[in-house]
Design a protein around this motif. Structure first.
Motif, PDB file in Angstrom:
ATOM      1  N   LEU A  51      -8.863   5.431   2.503  1.00 33.62           N
ATOM      2  CA  LEU A  51      -8.009   4.388   1.939  1.00 33.62           C
ATOM      3  C   LEU A  51      -8.677   3.040   2.164  1.00 33.62           C
ATOM      4  O   LEU A  51      -9.074   2.719   3.294  1.00 33.62           O
ATOM      5  CB  LEU A  51      -6.626   4.410   2.611  1.00 33.62           C
ATOM      6  CG  LEU A  51      -5.684   3.248   2.308  1.00 33.62           C
ATOM      7  CD1 LEU A  51      -5.277   3.261   0.845  1.00 33.62           C
ATOM      8  CD2 LEU A  51      -4.444   3.320   3.211  1.00 33.62           C
ATOM      9  N   LYS A  52      -8.797   2.261   1.118  1.00 31.67           N
ATOM     10  CA  LYS A  52      -9.432   0.950   1.226  1.00 31.67           C
ATOM     11  C   LYS A  52      -8.361  -0.129   1.388  1.00 31.67           C
ATOM     12  O   LYS A  52      -7.449  -0.243   0.569  1.00 31.67           O
ATOM     13  CB  LYS A  52     -10.286   0.682  -0.015  1.00 31.67           C
ATOM     14  CG  LYS A  52     -11.466   1.632  -0.149  1.00 31.67           C
ATOM     15  CD  LYS A  52     -12.331   1.313  -1.346  1.00 31.67           C
ATOM     16  CE  LYS A  52     -13.519   2.255  -1.426  1.00 31.67           C
ATOM     17  NZ  LYS A  52     -14.380   1.970  -2.605  1.00 31.67           N
ATOM     18  N   VAL A  89       0.834  -1.200   0.000  1.00 29.60           N
ATOM     19  CA  VAL A  89       0.000   0.000   0.000  1.00 29.60           C
ATOM     20  C   VAL A  89       0.868   1.250   0.000  1.00 29.60           C
ATOM     21  O   VAL A  89       0.671   2.163  -0.807  1.00 29.60           O
ATOM     22  CB  VAL A  89      -0.958  -0.012   1.210  1.00 29.60           C
ATOM     23  CG1 VAL A  89      -1.710   1.321   1.292  1.00 29.60           C
ATOM     24  CG2 VAL A  89      -1.948  -1.165   1.090  1.00 29.60           C
ATOM     25  N   GLY A  90       1.846   1.294   0.909  1.00 32.03           N
ATOM     26  CA  GLY A  90       2.717   2.472   0.958  1.00 32.03           C
ATOM     27  C   GLY A  90       3.493   2.681  -0.321  1.00 32.03           C
ATOM     28  O   GLY A  90       3.705   3.818  -0.760  1.00 32.03           O
ATOM     29  N   ILE A 149       3.336   5.159   7.632  1.00 30.81           N
ATOM     30  CA  ILE A 149       2.538   3.971   7.952  1.00 30.81           C
ATOM     31  C   ILE A 149       1.365   4.360   8.847  1.00 30.81           C
ATOM     32  O   ILE A 149       0.218   3.938   8.633  1.00 30.81           O
ATOM     33  CB  ILE A 149       3.426   2.890   8.598  1.00 30.81           C
ATOM     34  CG1 ILE A 149       4.252   2.186   7.508  1.00 30.81           C
ATOM     35  CG2 ILE A 149       2.606   1.874   9.389  1.00 30.81           C
ATOM     36  CD1 ILE A 149       5.257   1.183   8.021  1.00 30.81           C
ATOM     37  N   LEU A 150       1.618   5.200   9.843  1.00 30.50           N
ATOM     38  CA  LEU A 150       0.541   5.645  10.734  1.00 30.50           C
ATOM     39  C   LEU A 150      -0.454   6.543  10.004  1.00 30.50           C
ATOM     40  O   LEU A 150      -1.663   6.480  10.251  1.00 30.50           O
ATOM     41  CB  LEU A 150       1.139   6.370  11.940  1.00 30.50           C
ATOM     42  CG  LEU A 150       1.917   5.466  12.910  1.00 30.50           C
ATOM     43  CD1 LEU A 150       2.678   6.302  13.929  1.00 30.50           C
ATOM     44  CD2 LEU A 150       0.982   4.486  13.607  1.00 30.50           C
ATOM     45  N   THR A 151       0.052   7.369   9.095  1.00 35.19           N
ATOM     46  CA  THR A 151      -0.848   8.224   8.311  1.00 35.19           C
ATOM     47  C   THR A 151      -1.780   7.385   7.448  1.00 35.19           C
ATOM     48  O   THR A 151      -2.995   7.649   7.372  1.00 35.19           O
ATOM     49  CB  THR A 151      -0.040   9.184   7.423  1.00 35.19           C
ATOM     50  OG1 THR A 151       0.737  10.040   8.249  1.00 35.19           O
ATOM     51  CG2 THR A 151      -0.963  10.029   6.553  1.00 35.19           C
ATOM     52  N   LEU A 152      -1.237   6.355   6.803  1.00 35.15           N
ATOM     53  CA  LEU A 152      -2.069   5.488   5.974  1.00 35.15           C
ATOM     54  C   LEU A 152      -3.135   4.782   6.804  1.00 35.15           C
ATOM     55  O   LEU A 152      -4.290   4.646   6.365  1.00 35.15           O
ATOM     56  CB  LEU A 152      -1.194   4.466   5.249  1.00 35.15           C
ATOM     57  CG  LEU A 152      -0.313   5.020   4.130  1.00 35.15           C
ATOM     58  CD1 LEU A 152       0.680   3.964   3.663  1.00 35.15           C
ATOM     59  CD2 LEU A 152      -1.156   5.506   2.953  1.00 35.15           C
TER      60      LEU A 152
END
Length: 371
Positions: A337-338, A172-173, A325-328
């Motif tokens: 974000l799915k 994802v990132g 990672i925390l933002t996502l």
């Protein structure tokens, strides 16, 4: 302690599950009971030999999440029971790159494929029948229990579902950041995403979130094209030729603002095709991996000079794992974000090889091992 993990004994090879011994954590290390691990294409590159490693057997997996079961001595800030998502790229916080806000390029990454601890090429956290076992990216998420450096761990809120959160540690990132950071997608942009697997589908999500007015997903697999339309693409086509024509049709013949190459096995020809799809001063983002020994791409130097086109590499989407990672995960919690929709199928550890068969068959966006 005893654990089990999926290893490659040679390359080319197939992942097989064996009994392992895992070290107790030392200072600056954590022992983690894995909850889930994504089946990323990079681990398949290890199996095919596209990416050589320092030692065999080699325990795969670099996209995972779990619960801390032991903390090394004199390791402040961590406790048993902490929930963590691993970053496949460690960040020390002290080197030049971390200091510049480019944690994805941290100097600790130089030894990721050696399989040993960062600071000692003879020290391995995993063994099998008394022999060293290499640890993928220093974490090996294809093991039921693993010991890792705190440089590779990000503490996350307890309420985050770890079987979904594991995906933000790589796929994802990487995809999201390829659009947001590396392509610098702006509102109204026309974006082409070449290859809509576990990375490309998140480039689609990132481009849509950034406000692109047209997100053209390119993949020969109909299932992936359908999923792309569900996750933010405005158009989905089977070939880059179709995508190029479509982008030119809405830009007075100029082409896309950016093309993001996330093909599962990326070759030079894909880069050449992406260059042909973008406008003057456009950007091609190269995120996908292939055989790392391959050299060359069919690109006109005049096309770069005279049209001022840019080729931009993207490692982990140019993300800073300790913060991004925390933002996502916050964006996931807020509904922007799915993650749930990315998981096509879950597997047991003993089904790792099946998971990669399904990936090659094009039936998964992302397979996930659930422990």
């Amino acid at each position: 302690m005893h654990t089990r993990g999926a290893v490659i004994k040679q390359a080319p090879g197939t992942y097989e599950v064996v009994d392992l011994e895992v070290d107790d954590p030392r200072q600056g290390e954590l022992q983690v009971q894995m909850t889930a691990s994504g089946l990323c294409h990079s681990d398949d590159h290890i199996a095919t030999g596209d990416i050589p490693v320092g030692v065999y057997p080699f325990c795969g997996g670099h996209e995972g999440a779990g619960v801390v079961t032991a903390v090394g001595p004199h390791t402040p800030g961590w406790s048993e029971g902490d929930h963590v998502v691993f970053s496949f790229l460690p960040s020390c916080g002290r080197c030049t790159w971390c200091s510049r806000g480019m944690q994805n390029l941290c100097d600790l990454g130089a030894t990721l494929l050696n399989g040993s601890r960062w600071d000692d090429a003879t020290s391995f956290r995993l063994t099998h029948e008394g022999q060293p076992v290499g640890q993928m990216c220093g974490i090996s998420t294809f093991a039921e229990v693993t010991t890792v450096a705190v440089d590779s761990a990000v503490k996350v809120p307890d309420e985050v579902p770890l079987d979904k959160a594991c995906l933000v540690g790589c796929g994802v990132g990487t995809g999201w950041g390829s659009a947001i950071n590396s392509a610098d997608v702006r509102p109204g942009d026309v974006v082409v995403v070449m290859g809509v697997g576990g990375i490309g589908i998140n480039a689609v999500q990132g481009a849509a979130f950034a406000g692109a007015s047209m997100v053209i997903a390119v993949d020969p697999v109909e299932f992936k094209r359908t999923k792309a339309l569900e996750l933010g693409a405005t158009h989905a086509v089977a070939s880059i030729e179709e995508a190029t024509e479509l982008a030119q049709s809405v830009t007075n013949g100029q082409g896309a603002d950016s093309a993001i190459v996330t093909v599962g096995v990326t070759k030079g020809e894909h880069l050449g095709q992406a260059m042909g799809a973008i406008r003057k001063a456009g950007t091609v983002v190269v995120t996908g991996l292939g055989n790392i020994a391959d050299v060359g791409a069919p690109i006109s130097l005049a096309d770069i000079t005279l049209f001022q086109k840019r080729i931009q590499g993207s490692l982990f989407g140019a993300s800073n794992p300790k913060t991004d990672i925390l933002t996502l995960l916050r964006l996931y919690a807020e509904g922007h974000l799915k993650l749930d929709e990315l998981v096509t199928r879950t597997y047991k550890l003993d089904e790792v090889a099946l998971g990669y068969e399904d990936m090659h068959a094009g039936t998964n966006l992302r397979g996930v091992i659930v422990y």
